[in-house]
Motif scaffolding. Structure first.
Motif, PDB file in Angstrom:
ATOM      1  N   GLU A  17       0.828  -1.207   0.000  1.00 13.65           N
ATOM      2  CA  GLU A  17       0.000   0.000   0.000  1.00 13.65           C
ATOM      3  C   GLU A  17       0.864   1.258   0.000  1.00 13.65           C
ATOM      4  O   GLU A  17       0.557   2.232  -0.690  1.00 13.65           O
ATOM      5  CB  GLU A  17      -0.938  -0.002   1.212  1.00 13.65           C
ATOM      6  N   MET A  18       1.952   1.244   0.761  1.00 18.85           N
ATOM      7  CA  MET A  18       2.862   2.399   0.792  1.00 18.85           C
ATOM      8  C   MET A  18       3.513   2.608  -0.569  1.00 18.85           C
ATOM      9  O   MET A  18       3.585   3.737  -1.067  1.00 18.85           O
ATOM     10  CB  MET A  18       3.918   2.220   1.887  1.00 18.85           C
ATOM     11  N   LYS A  19       3.974   1.527  -1.168  1.00 17.46           N
ATOM     12  CA  LYS A  19       4.602   1.632  -2.488  1.00 17.46           C
ATOM     13  C   LYS A  19       3.600   2.143  -3.519  1.00 17.46           C
ATOM     14  O   LYS A  19       3.933   2.974  -4.371  1.00 17.46           O
ATOM     15  CB  LYS A  19       5.175   0.287  -2.922  1.00 17.46           C
ATOM     16  N   LEU A  20       2.376   1.672  -3.448  1.00 20.65           N
ATOM     17  CA  LEU A  20       1.337   2.125  -4.370  1.00 20.65           C
ATOM     18  C   LEU A  20       1.073   3.614  -4.190  1.00 20.65           C
ATOM     19  O   LEU A  20       0.922   4.352  -5.176  1.00 20.65           O
ATOM     20  CB  LEU A  20       0.054   1.319  -4.164  1.00 20.65           C
ATOM     21  N   THR A  21       1.048   4.075  -2.953  1.00 22.66           N
ATOM     22  CA  THR A  21       0.828   5.489  -2.674  1.00 22.66           C
ATOM     23  C   THR A  21       1.952   6.328  -3.270  1.00 22.66           C
ATOM     24  O   THR A  21       1.704   7.365  -3.903  1.00 22.66           O
ATOM     25  CB  THR A  21       0.718   5.733  -1.157  1.00 22.66           C
TER      26      THR A  21
END
Length: 74
Positions: A17-21
Protein backbone atom coordinates in the motif's frame (compact mmCIF):
# COMPACT_ATOMS: atom_id res chain seq x y z
CA UNK A 1 1.64 -19.63 14.39
CA UNK A 2 -1.40 -18.21 12.64
CA UNK A 3 -0.90 -14.84 14.35
CA UNK A 4 2.70 -14.61 13.07
CA UNK A 5 1.60 -15.46 9.54
CA UNK A 6 -1.19 -12.87 9.74
CA UNK A 7 1.29 -10.25 10.98
CA UNK A 8 3.62 -11.12 8.11
CA UNK A 9 0.77 -10.81 5.60
CA UNK A 10 -0.37 -7.53 7.17
CA UNK A 11 3.18 -6.18 7.00
CA UNK A 12 3.53 -7.11 3.34
CA UNK A 13 0.14 -5.59 2.58
CA UNK A 14 1.14 -2.37 4.33
CA UNK A 15 4.40 -2.26 2.33
CA UNK A 16 2.48 -2.74 -0.92
CA UNK A 17 0.00 0.00 0.00
CA UNK A 18 2.86 2.40 0.79
CA UNK A 19 4.60 1.63 -2.49
CA UNK A 20 1.34 2.12 -4.37
CA UNK A 21 0.83 5.49 -2.67
CA UNK A 22 4.35 6.62 -3.65
CA UNK A 23 3.82 5.39 -7.22
CA UNK A 24 0.49 7.24 -7.51
CA UNK A 25 2.16 10.44 -6.30
CA UNK A 26 5.07 9.94 -8.72
CA UNK A 27 2.69 9.38 -11.66
CA UNK A 28 0.79 12.54 -10.72
CA UNK A 29 4.03 14.53 -10.66
CA UNK A 30 5.08 13.09 -14.02
CA UNK A 31 1.71 14.01 -15.48
CA UNK A 32 2.05 17.61 -14.25
CA UNK A 33 5.54 17.89 -15.74
CA UNK A 34 4.36 16.37 -19.02
CA UNK A 35 1.46 18.82 -19.28
CA UNK A 36 3.84 21.70 -18.55
CA UNK A 37 6.29 20.51 -21.20
CA UNK A 38 3.49 20.08 -23.71
CA UNK A 39 2.28 23.65 -23.12
CA UNK A 40 5.82 24.99 -23.38
CA UNK A 41 6.42 23.04 -26.58
CA UNK A 42 3.23 24.43 -28.12
CA UNK A 43 4.35 27.93 -27.22
CA UNK A 44 7.80 27.36 -28.74
CA UNK A 45 6.23 26.01 -31.94
CA UNK A 46 4.11 29.16 -32.27
CA UNK A 47 7.12 31.36 -31.61
CA UNK A 48 9.24 29.49 -34.17
CA UNK A 49 6.46 29.86 -36.74
CA UNK A 50 6.27 33.62 -36.11
CA UNK A 51 10.05 33.98 -36.39
CA UNK A 52 10.06 31.97 -39.61
CA UNK A 53 7.34 34.17 -41.08
CA UNK A 54 9.23 37.33 -40.11
CA UNK A 55 12.44 36.03 -41.69
CA UNK A 56 10.54 35.15 -44.85
CA UNK A 57 9.01 38.65 -44.95
CA UNK A 58 12.40 40.28 -44.44
CA UNK A 59 13.95 38.08 -47.10
CA UNK A 60 11.21 39.01 -49.56
CA UNK A 61 11.74 42.71 -48.85
CA UNK A 62 15.50 42.47 -49.32
CA UNK A 63 15.35 40.20 -52.36
CA UNK A 64 15.66 43.06 -54.86
CA UNK A 65 18.71 44.45 -53.05
CA UNK A 66 20.82 41.30 -53.32
CA UNK A 67 23.45 41.61 -56.10
CA UNK A 68 24.76 38.66 -58.13
CA UNK A 69 21.77 36.52 -57.33
CA UNK A 70 21.65 33.17 -59.15
CA UNK A 71 18.86 32.80 -61.67
CA UNK A 72 15.88 30.68 -60.52
CA UNK A 73 16.84 27.74 -62.77
CA UNK A 74 20.02 27.05 -60.72
Amino acid sequence: MADKEQEKIDGRLTDIEMKLTYMEDFVKQLQEVTVGHSEELDSLHKEAKLISEKIREMSDLLEGDIPNRKPPHY
